[in-house]
Design a protein around this motif. Structure first.
Motif, mmCIF file in Angstrom:
data_model
loop_
_atom_site.group_PDB
_atom_site.id
_atom_site.type_symbol
_atom_site.label_atom_id
_atom_site.label_comp_id
_atom_site.label_asym_id
_atom_site.label_seq_id
_atom_site.Cartn_x
_atom_site.Cartn_y
_atom_site.Cartn_z
ATOM 1 N N UNK A 188 0.833 -1.192 0.000
ATOM 2 C CA UNK A 188 0.000 0.000 0.000
ATOM 3 C C UNK A 188 0.870 1.245 0.000
ATOM 4 N N UNK A 189 0.247 2.339 -0.392
ATOM 5 C CA UNK A 189 0.824 3.667 -0.205
ATOM 6 C C UNK A 189 0.164 4.251 1.026
ATOM 7 N N UNK A 190 0.940 4.492 2.065
ATOM 8 C CA UNK A 190 0.422 4.986 3.339
ATOM 9 C C UNK A 190 0.585 6.505 3.389
ATOM 10 N N UNK A 191 -0.549 7.211 3.473
ATOM 11 C CA UNK A 191 -0.546 8.665 3.449
ATOM 12 C C UNK A 191 -1.059 9.195 4.772
ATOM 13 N N UNK A 192 -0.355 10.156 5.337
ATOM 14 C CA UNK A 192 -0.813 10.834 6.537
ATOM 15 C C UNK A 192 -0.745 12.335 6.304
ATOM 16 N N UNK A 193 -1.671 13.050 6.924
ATOM 17 C CA UNK A 193 -1.697 14.483 6.710
ATOM 18 C C UNK A 193 -2.599 15.195 7.684
ATOM 19 N N UNK A 194 -2.816 16.484 7.438
ATOM 20 C CA UNK A 194 -3.616 17.338 8.305
ATOM 21 C C UNK A 194 -4.602 18.134 7.470
ATOM 22 N N UNK A 195 -5.829 18.236 7.984
ATOM 23 C CA UNK A 195 -6.848 19.105 7.414
ATOM 24 C C UNK A 195 -7.097 20.208 8.420
ATOM 25 N N UNK A 196 -7.025 21.446 7.981
ATOM 26 C CA UNK A 196 -7.059 22.590 8.890
ATOM 27 C C UNK A 196 -8.346 22.605 9.730
ATOM 28 N N UNK A 197 -8.243 22.981 11.016
ATOM 29 C CA UNK A 197 -6.991 23.437 11.617
ATOM 30 C C UNK A 197 -6.092 22.321 12.139
ATOM 31 N N UNK A 198 -6.648 21.207 12.623
ATOM 32 C CA UNK A 198 -5.785 20.193 13.254
ATOM 33 C C UNK A 198 -6.368 18.795 13.140
ATOM 34 N N UNK A 199 -7.032 18.501 12.026
ATOM 35 C CA UNK A 199 -7.615 17.173 11.824
ATOM 36 C C UNK A 199 -6.562 16.259 11.211
ATOM 37 N N UNK A 200 -6.087 15.292 11.970
ATOM 38 C CA UNK A 200 -5.142 14.314 11.432
ATOM 39 C C UNK A 200 -5.917 13.223 10.696
ATOM 40 N N UNK A 201 -5.376 12.789 9.571
ATOM 41 C CA UNK A 201 -6.020 11.714 8.814
ATOM 42 C C UNK A 201 -4.969 10.759 8.287
ATOM 43 N N UNK A 202 -5.405 9.552 7.966
ATOM 44 C CA UNK A 202 -4.534 8.539 7.376
ATOM 45 C C UNK A 202 -5.316 7.806 6.304
ATOM 46 N N UNK A 203 -4.659 7.582 5.179
ATOM 47 C CA UNK A 203 -5.271 6.864 4.058
ATOM 48 C C UNK A 203 -4.281 5.817 3.579
ATOM 49 N N UNK A 204 -4.748 4.591 3.364
ATOM 50 C CA UNK A 204 -3.893 3.574 2.749
ATOM 51 C C UNK A 204 -4.494 3.193 1.396
ATOM 52 N N UNK A 205 -3.658 3.276 0.380
ATOM 53 C CA UNK A 205 -4.080 3.058 -1.007
ATOM 54 C C UNK A 205 -3.338 1.857 -1.571
ATOM 55 N N UNK A 206 -4.032 0.746 -1.855
ATOM 56 C CA UNK A 206 -3.355 -0.458 -2.370
ATOM 57 C C UNK A 206 -2.629 -0.190 -3.684
ATOM 58 N N UNK A 207 -1.475 -0.807 -3.816
ATOM 59 C CA UNK A 207 -0.670 -0.626 -5.026
ATOM 60 C C UNK A 207 -1.086 -1.566 -6.151
ATOM 61 N N UNK A 208 -1.595 -2.764 -5.793
ATOM 62 C CA UNK A 208 -1.879 -3.744 -6.844
ATOM 63 C C UNK A 208 -3.232 -4.438 -6.685
ATOM 64 N N UNK A 209 -4.052 -4.026 -5.726
ATOM 65 C CA UNK A 209 -5.272 -4.802 -5.440
ATOM 66 C C UNK A 209 -6.541 -3.961 -5.371
ATOM 67 N N UNK A 210 -6.483 -2.672 -5.744
ATOM 68 C CA UNK A 210 -7.656 -1.806 -5.538
ATOM 69 C C UNK A 210 -8.783 -2.139 -6.508
ATOM 70 N N UNK A 211 -9.975 -2.386 -5.963
ATOM 71 C CA UNK A 211 -11.140 -2.740 -6.777
ATOM 72 C C UNK A 211 -12.150 -1.598 -6.869
ATOM 73 N N UNK A 212 -11.662 -0.373 -6.833
ATOM 74 C CA UNK A 212 -12.476 0.827 -7.061
ATOM 75 C C UNK A 212 -13.473 1.096 -5.931
ATOM 76 N N UNK A 213 -13.143 0.600 -4.735
ATOM 77 C CA UNK A 213 -14.006 0.815 -3.575
ATOM 78 C C UNK A 213 -13.247 1.605 -2.500
#
Length: 571
Positions: free
Chosen positions: A70-95
């Motif tokens: 997976x591609x593991x993404x972490x970030x912030x949405x203002x002002x201080x909302x932490x979020x994490x998203x994991x995006x499969x590299x070879x198995x994503x079925x559009x869901x």
């Protein structure tokens, strides 16, 4: 935008039960889509259009989740909302699958409950995301900031959905085909908040044991449970070691009311148990096989809930149900008389900083008055924190599907709350309309968001996928005490694992029930044993009659389940 699909014949006939908790008609077979950009390219994605200045991707790195790249993404949405998203590299079925968090949140956990053995989840077919709801840790003073209150109430989950969808479009070069939300406890409240406030965010939503009545739940309900089990000297009256005695008496009185003595109470509304039946005789020197008068009084209060002294009106929609007694341990029953009660621990910060318009750090559980006036005081932030609006007409019109579920042995949130919301939906939209987009499942012997003595493993995620993508409305779902787990989600992280461990509890209670499978049916129907074969085999059960599984009652907060204008906090 949401898609609308015609009902298929299976929606009328229901699903054929299979002898496994994950046996469903398969959702659509969707083509696996590969990324069109490198994981590191997501660092440059502009999220200011989602949540304003200060919103950004902080890290984007390739890793694995349960062995899936997976591609593991972490970030912030203002002002201080932490979020994490994991995006499969070879198995994503559009869901896309977004998951909620529990309690007052404050951390990120990518874990999908009620998904036991879900093939799409296990195979890495989802992009997954979660958020900390705009604050970090357990200090409740975040609630002094109106924007952080809004983040926790509704804003963080919506913005996380928008950010995750932007990442999907950037990474894969296309939007998701279907979007889902799955949460339990406060995550269930978050799920309902999405359906009510942002009906276009998700195609399918699972809301387990929702803390939808947040204001009452975290003030009068848990405040009463804590005070009812506290003596004048501050000690705990009813301790964990006494619960097996109480539980055994309840089962002796009510186990057979649902037609089978199997260690589970499937219709607690039919249980008439009086704790005085096991009260010790006056002056008894040996109380090991009976409850003292003080313990009986406490048990009665825990079952009944707070009542206004002037009018006698109940101040909660419901309380813990018969058969849940062993689950009280660690919540409003402590292992020892000098231990703090969890109900007190979670109520105190809400009373001080969250529930009312004016914060009062000196106000606590011992100051709370159980009156209609206290209920009314909690109404000011009802349109902000509560998720009890039954007008889901926009969600239904867009083709959205909702599965509600609740364990009948829930020790944290009364199942009557969820039944009340289901009834409010019908009252607002009509039975036929609700049947087209919502199902409620009540699981016998199952505790808060799982656990308990009953079969708690169930795959509701596959059920909602099938409903959304194939039009097959769920009927009987198989539950089990053992099942294949679904572990795709957050990459291994020691700190996250430590958070999930929880406090150790002393061992109490009878031997576990035997492993079993058993179907559950949409409310108000119950499963009935066929009378032949092993009762532990779900194949020997069928759809029984409609029943008042959970009793609901009149109380002055009933109108909290009527349509209202949601409170919006402007930045």
């Amino acid at each position: 935008m949401k898609k609308s699909y015609p009902m298929m014949a299976a929606a009328l006939a229901g699903l054929i039960l299979m002898p496994a908790p994950s046996a469903f008609a398969a959702p659509q077979t969707l083509e696996v889509v590969a990324p069109v950009k490198a994981c590191g390219d997501l660092l440059s994605l502009d999220l200011t259009q989602v949540a304003g200045a200060g919103s950004a991707v902080a890290t984007a790195a390739e890793t694995t989740s349960d062995g899936i790249a997976v591609c593991n993404v972490e970030g912030t949405l203002a002002p201080a909302i932490a979020f994490q998203v994991i995006l499969p590299l070879r198995t994503w079925t559009q869901r896309y699958l977004q998951v909620g968090c529990g309690g007052l949140c404050g951390s990120i956990t990518l874990r999908s409950g009620a998904s036991a053995g879900c093939p799409v989840l296990n195979d890495g077919g989802f992009v997954m995301a979660a958020t900390d709801m705009g604050h970090e840790g357990n200090d409740p003073q975040w609630a002094l900031d109106p924007i952080k209150r809004a983040d926790f109430a509704y804003r963080a989950q919506h913005l996380t959905a928008q950010a995750a969808k932007a990442l999907i479009a950037e990474f894969y070069g296309q939007a998701e085909k279907y979007a889902y939300f799955n949460g339990c406890s406060d995550g269930g409240r978050e799920a309902l908040m999405e359906a009510q406030r942002y009906p276009d965010d998700f195609d399918g939503i699972i809301a387990g044991a929702p803390a939808a009545l947040f204001q009452v739940q975290n003030t009068l309900y848990h405040g009463w449970q804590a005070r009812s089990n506290t003596a004048a000297d501050g000690s705990v009256i009813l301790t964990s070691g006494r619960l097996p005695l109480l539980y055994a008496a309840v089962m002796a009185a009510c186990d057979g009311t649902d037609g089978l003595e199997d260690g589970l109470i499937s219709q607690p509304a039919a249980c008439a148990f009086d704790p005085a039946s096991i009260q010790c005789p006056a002056g008894a020197s040996d109380t090991s096989a009976c409850l003292t008068a003080a313990e009986v009084d406490t048990v009665r209060k825990l079952y009944a809930g707070p009542q206004d002294q002037a009018s006698g009106a109940y101040l909660t929609a419901g309380q813990p149900l018969p058969g849940s007694e062993l689950e009280w341990q660690g919540v409003f029953v402590a292992d020892n008389a000098d231990q703090p009660l969890f109900s007190r621990i979670i109520t105190d910060p809400v009373l001080k900083f969250i529930a009312y318009d004016k914060a009062n750090p000196e106000f606590g559980v011992d100051d709370l008055q159980f009156t209609a006036a206290s209920l009314d005081a909690a109404r000011a932030r009802h349109p902000l924190f509560d998720a009890t609006n039954p007008d889901l007409s926009a969600f239904a019109a867009g083709g959205g599907k909702l599965i509600l579920w609740h364990g009948l042995s829930d020790q944290h949130i009364a199942p009557a709350n969820t039944v009340s919301y289901h009834k409010a939906l019908i009252g607002q939209l009509g039975e036929k309309a609700v049947e087209g987009f919502e199902r409620l499942y009540l699981l016998p012997g199952v505790g808060h968001c799982g656990g308990g003595r009953g079969p708690a493993n169930v795959d509701m995620l596959s059920a909602v996928l099938d409903w959304v993508e194939s039009g097959a409305a769920p009927d009987g779902l198989m539950t089990a005490t053992t099942a294949k787990t679904s572990s795709f989600g957050q990459p291994d992280h020691p700190a996250a694992q430590a958070r999930q461990g929880g406090p150790e509890r002393m061992a109490i209670g009878p031997q576990p029930l035997p492993d079993m499978t058993r179907p559950v049916y949409p409310y108000p129907y119950v499963a009935a044993f066929s009378g032949s074969g092993e009762w532990t085999d779900g194949a020997n059960w069928k759809k029984g009659a409609a029943s008042e599984i959970v009793a609901t009652r009149a109380w002055p907060g009933e109108n909290l389940f009527t349509p209202y204008e949601p409170m919006v906090v402007n930045q």
